[in-house]
Design a protein around this motif. Structure first.
Motif, mmCIF file in Angstrom:
data_model
loop_
_atom_site.group_PDB
_atom_site.id
_atom_site.type_symbol
_atom_site.label_atom_id
_atom_site.label_comp_id
_atom_site.label_asym_id
_atom_site.label_seq_id
_atom_site.Cartn_x
_atom_site.Cartn_y
_atom_site.Cartn_z
ATOM 1 N N ALA A 31 1.453 -1.979 -5.816
ATOM 2 C CA ALA A 31 1.015 -1.101 -4.731
ATOM 3 C C ALA A 31 -0.346 -0.495 -5.030
ATOM 4 O O ALA A 31 -0.574 0.048 -6.113
ATOM 5 N N LEU A 32 -1.250 -0.603 -4.049
ATOM 6 C CA LEU A 32 -2.519 0.109 -4.099
ATOM 7 C C LEU A 32 -2.283 1.466 -3.450
ATOM 8 O O LEU A 32 -1.867 1.539 -2.292
ATOM 9 N N ALA A 33 -2.534 2.544 -4.197
ATOM 10 C CA ALA A 33 -2.155 3.878 -3.727
ATOM 11 C C ALA A 33 -3.390 4.714 -3.389
ATOM 12 O O ALA A 33 -4.360 4.736 -4.150
ATOM 13 N N TYR A 34 -3.335 5.392 -2.239
ATOM 14 C CA TYR A 34 -4.467 6.158 -1.727
ATOM 15 C C TYR A 34 -4.049 7.582 -1.352
ATOM 16 O O TYR A 34 -2.929 7.805 -0.906
ATOM 17 N N VAL A 35 -4.979 8.516 -1.497
ATOM 18 C CA VAL A 35 -4.817 9.858 -0.949
ATOM 19 C C VAL A 35 -5.471 9.853 0.436
ATOM 20 O O VAL A 35 -6.639 9.481 0.563
ATOM 21 N N VAL A 36 -4.724 10.240 1.466
ATOM 22 C CA VAL A 36 -5.248 10.155 2.823
ATOM 23 C C VAL A 36 -5.123 11.499 3.544
ATOM 24 O O VAL A 36 -4.012 11.950 3.846
ATOM 25 N N PRO A 37 -6.258 12.147 3.847
ATOM 26 C CA PRO A 37 -6.213 13.373 4.642
ATOM 27 C C PRO A 37 -5.726 13.076 6.060
ATOM 28 O O PRO A 37 -6.105 12.063 6.656
ATOM 29 N N VAL A 38 -4.869 13.943 6.581
ATOM 30 C CA VAL A 38 -4.452 13.828 7.980
ATOM 31 C C VAL A 38 -4.787 15.146 8.674
ATOM 32 O O VAL A 38 -4.673 16.222 8.097
ATOM 33 N N ARG A 41 13.235 11.825 -1.849
ATOM 34 C CA ARG A 41 11.860 12.013 -1.403
ATOM 35 C C ARG A 41 11.084 10.723 -1.630
ATOM 36 O O ARG A 41 11.375 9.966 -2.557
ATOM 37 N N THR A 42 10.084 10.498 -0.799
ATOM 38 C CA THR A 42 9.284 9.291 -0.984
ATOM 39 C C THR A 42 7.883 9.504 -0.405
ATOM 40 O O THR A 42 7.574 10.570 0.147
ATOM 41 N N LEU A 43 7.035 8.490 -0.554
ATOM 42 C CA LEU A 43 5.673 8.520 -0.028
ATOM 43 C C LEU A 43 5.559 7.510 1.105
ATOM 44 O O LEU A 43 6.450 6.695 1.325
ATOM 45 N N VAL A 44 4.458 7.557 1.817
ATOM 46 C CA VAL A 44 4.182 6.523 2.818
ATOM 47 C C VAL A 44 3.969 5.215 2.067
ATOM 48 O O VAL A 44 3.216 5.171 1.091
ATOM 49 N N GLN A 64 -11.172 20.410 -0.193
ATOM 50 C CA GLN A 64 -10.183 20.499 -1.276
ATOM 51 C C GLN A 64 -8.772 20.369 -0.698
ATOM 52 O O GLN A 64 -8.482 20.876 0.380
ATOM 53 N N VAL A 65 -7.901 19.701 -1.453
ATOM 54 C CA VAL A 65 -6.529 19.510 -1.006
ATOM 55 C C VAL A 65 -5.774 20.838 -1.063
ATOM 56 O O VAL A 65 -5.709 21.482 -2.118
ATOM 57 N N SER A 66 -5.208 21.250 0.090
ATOM 58 C CA SER A 66 -4.434 22.498 0.120
ATOM 59 C C SER A 66 -2.936 22.232 0.246
ATOM 60 O O SER A 66 -2.127 23.043 -0.191
ATOM 61 N N ARG A 67 -2.565 21.120 0.865
ATOM 62 C CA ARG A 67 -1.158 20.780 1.027
ATOM 63 C C ARG A 67 -0.965 19.282 0.841
ATOM 64 O O ARG A 67 -1.845 18.493 1.147
ATOM 65 N N VAL A 68 0.229 18.928 0.373
ATOM 66 C CA VAL A 68 0.584 17.533 0.143
ATOM 67 C C VAL A 68 1.829 17.222 0.951
ATOM 68 O O VAL A 68 2.791 17.999 0.920
ATOM 69 N N VAL A 107 0.865 -1.180 0.000
ATOM 70 C CA VAL A 107 0.000 0.000 0.000
ATOM 71 C C VAL A 107 0.899 1.227 0.000
ATOM 72 O O VAL A 107 1.995 1.199 0.553
ATOM 73 N N GLU A 108 0.403 2.290 -0.631
ATOM 74 C CA GLU A 108 1.114 3.565 -0.591
ATOM 75 C C GLU A 108 0.104 4.660 -0.291
ATOM 76 O O GLU A 108 -1.081 4.542 -0.634
ATOM 77 N N ALA A 109 0.557 5.700 0.383
ATOM 78 C CA ALA A 109 -0.355 6.781 0.741
ATOM 79 C C ALA A 109 0.292 8.125 0.493
ATOM 80 O O ALA A 109 1.479 8.322 0.758
ATOM 81 N N VAL A 110 -0.504 9.046 -0.048
ATOM 82 C CA VAL A 110 -0.103 10.441 -0.186
ATOM 83 C C VAL A 110 -0.876 11.220 0.883
ATOM 84 O O VAL A 110 -2.079 11.412 0.749
ATOM 85 N N PRO A 111 -0.190 11.627 1.960
ATOM 86 C CA PRO A 111 -0.894 12.383 3.011
ATOM 87 C C PRO A 111 -1.201 13.797 2.526
ATOM 88 O O PRO A 111 -0.359 14.422 1.877
ATOM 89 N N VAL A 112 -2.406 14.276 2.829
ATOM 90 C CA VAL A 112 -2.802 15.621 2.397
ATOM 91 C C VAL A 112 -3.492 16.362 3.531
ATOM 92 O O VAL A 112 -4.018 15.769 4.470
ATOM 93 N N ARG A 113 -3.449 17.699 3.450
ATOM 94 C CA ARG A 113 -4.251 18.580 4.296
ATOM 95 C C ARG A 113 -5.398 19.117 3.451
ATOM 96 O O ARG A 113 -5.176 19.483 2.286
ATOM 97 N N LEU A 114 -6.597 19.178 4.025
ATOM 98 C CA LEU A 114 -7.759 19.688 3.307
ATOM 99 C C LEU A 114 -8.169 21.045 3.853
ATOM 100 O O LEU A 114 -7.996 21.333 5.036
ATOM 101 N N ASP A 115 -8.755 21.887 2.963
ATOM 102 C CA ASP A 115 -9.365 23.109 3.467
ATOM 103 C C ASP A 115 -10.798 22.797 3.918
ATOM 104 O O ASP A 115 -11.232 21.638 3.908
ATOM 105 N N GLY A 116 -11.530 23.817 4.331
ATOM 106 C CA GLY A 116 -12.850 23.598 4.907
ATOM 107 C C GLY A 116 -13.862 22.962 3.966
ATOM 108 O O GLY A 116 -14.860 22.399 4.411
ATOM 109 N N THR A 117 -13.598 23.016 2.669
ATOM 110 C CA THR A 117 -14.539 22.428 1.720
ATOM 111 C C THR A 117 -14.067 21.069 1.207
ATOM 112 O O THR A 117 -14.653 20.530 0.269
#
Lengths: 190, 190, 190, 190
Positions: free
Chosen positions: C132-139, C69-72, C51-55, C39-49
């Motif tokens: 690898a199954l890759a996911y976007v994951v908000p933290v 550089r690498t991903l989870v 939407q991804v604001s940071r990666v 598994v792989e994950a791209v951690p992201v921060r979301l804004d109030g709506t």
């Protein structure tokens, strides 16, 4: 003046089926009042294993002679399914011998929101607020652009991912094209 | 008599932001001329690993006292992003303390096409041709239905997959609910 | 020299739960015989709506002092669900206070196939054939990289889309990152 | 006794390419140590607009004469792409004249996790922990099941959604079939 989502009923050509009652003036009025539903398609060629080997990009000239690249695109009419609209615009832009293989799933790879003013989203269409369901569509036949499209260019995914090609699109569609490539696993290097 | 997609601006209530200029008559006219863009949401509760544990279904009474089940649903306004429309209708139907976690991806789990006449698709809305982008939306707060929704019922995915619940929806939304469950891997037995 | 998918059980650290019986030698043998599920994950921060604001991008040094550089990322163990593997590797790489919001859907935004030899796909891992199954994951919490990751850098989607960042990844993961951005509608210009 | 995911290399038949070195004993050992990667396919017939009109379901008899329904399914071999594995198993189960149209996107409609013990997920395979990437695959040619499949039955989506058909699958695959139907917008009533 007109950019972005192409006019589905350009003056001078025959009106579309079902829309004869919607004059240019009426459509212009509705476009200022509700978001208009569009479909967009990225035509592709597949190799024997289903992988995308080529991407079709349209070259279009506007009334002022400016040449820009664009995708297959058009409005969904009242009473028309998304699927039929997609088929109709593929035939309109690629000709009757393109033989598009419409995807079994109605879920688009992306939803592109075009606003008249930049800054709300990555996409701009100065004529209207349009929301486009975008699909990757394999074609197996011969593509002969009709209407106002000058030609279709078949590129490799790497070529289609380049900054040069990106800059030849208007309204943000270069990003939509690369989003399409990403959705089928063939996005090239930046 | 009105079923399917709920009226975004029910008579008697305050008009929605940005739409004061669109009277009921004008909207009724536009609805006969272009497909109207909607968003729909299936509110869910997640367990600690992100798996759906409960599904929220609204109970709604119409002007004739008939009780039906429905989902969060409403129109996208001119100038409004899909994301903002989704947030606005979630707040309208679930109250201000629901704290919905809007999905990062703009891609819906399904596109539901409602036609005034049955047979074109699985979905019917006698008032209009509506195309709805449908999302599964986790909520973490307290849901207190507002407007014309009577209550929200939280069911297990298995309960929500049952024929009995399916039959309590109108316009085909029981199928949309089970399509939502399938998209998050928790569709129950038929 | 080892690049690409990080070793789930680096020498010198404690063995992972459930895998004590799988020695380094045995794992090395299995890796030459079947594709290994990751598994792989791209951690992201979301804004109030939503939407991804940071990666979030990890910085990692290998045994030779090279910084990349690498991903989870990490292996799915025998008897472990994909969801639990994802959670475990997020905690391993981001620390216990990251509070990841695992997606309700088990469908990845992409499937990355790593082969020991370049040319089969866009991804390379000289140690093995990994899928690898890759996911976007908000933290929502505080990320404190553990193990061999030096730090996590939060970038805007535009920064993360740049050629410079792309080139700092190994094994093709720069493309996976941009595919993640495309899947959530925030791919930047090339 | 063996159910669920079919053995990719049944005794008595020729060994698969690349796997001659992996004896039954070795495979049995690996199956107790790591999750095994599978692909599964739901073959479909499309109408002229790309909508699914028929779904193909395999009928299979096991060594004890028990008849069950199943889907196209099999292991991904070392060094093999997911795409090639999908093609190989489609040919193995449907014959060389099926002409499957592999999807351009590598993203499955669902990820089915099979565990030897029930309760971890909806899917069970008593022989192993298998993780299957599942795809809907249009076929345009003639399907002639080979190997241990007795026949292929073409059903309407409504028939394939029925409780009766659901109960004829083993290991939970009836749910995977209905999840496939949902992903292409044709899930029938429960």
């Amino acid at each position: 003046m007109s950019v972005g989502t192409p006019d589905p009923n350009p003056s001078g050509s025959a009106p579309e089926p079902n829309s004869a009652w919607l004059s240019d003036l009426e459509l212009a009025d509705i476009r200022r009042r509700v978001p208009i539903l569009y479909v967009e398609a990225v035509p592709v060629r597949l190799d024997g294993t289903g992988q995308v080997s080529r991407v079709g990009v349209l070259l279009r000239g506007d009334a002022w002679g400016k040449i820009t690249r664009t995708l297959v695109s058009g409005r969904v009419l009242y009473g028309e399914t998304v699927r039929h609209a997609l088929f109709r615009h593929l035939e309109k832009d690629l000709g009757p011998m393109a033989f598009p293989q419409l995807p079994p799933s109605p879920v688009p790879f992306s939803v592109a929101e075009y606003f008249p003013i930049p800054g709300f989203s990555g996409y701009v269409d100065e004529r209207q607020h349009a929301v486009a369901l975008a699909y990757v569509v394999p074609v197996t036949g011969t593509c002969e652009p009709r209407q106002d499209a000058l030609e279709i260019t078949w590129m490799t995914p790497d070529e289609a991912s380049s900054p040069e090609i990106h800059d030849e699109f208007e309204g943000g569609r270069g990003t939509l094209l690369r989003t399409a490539l990403a959705s089928v696993g063939v996005l090239g290097n930046p």
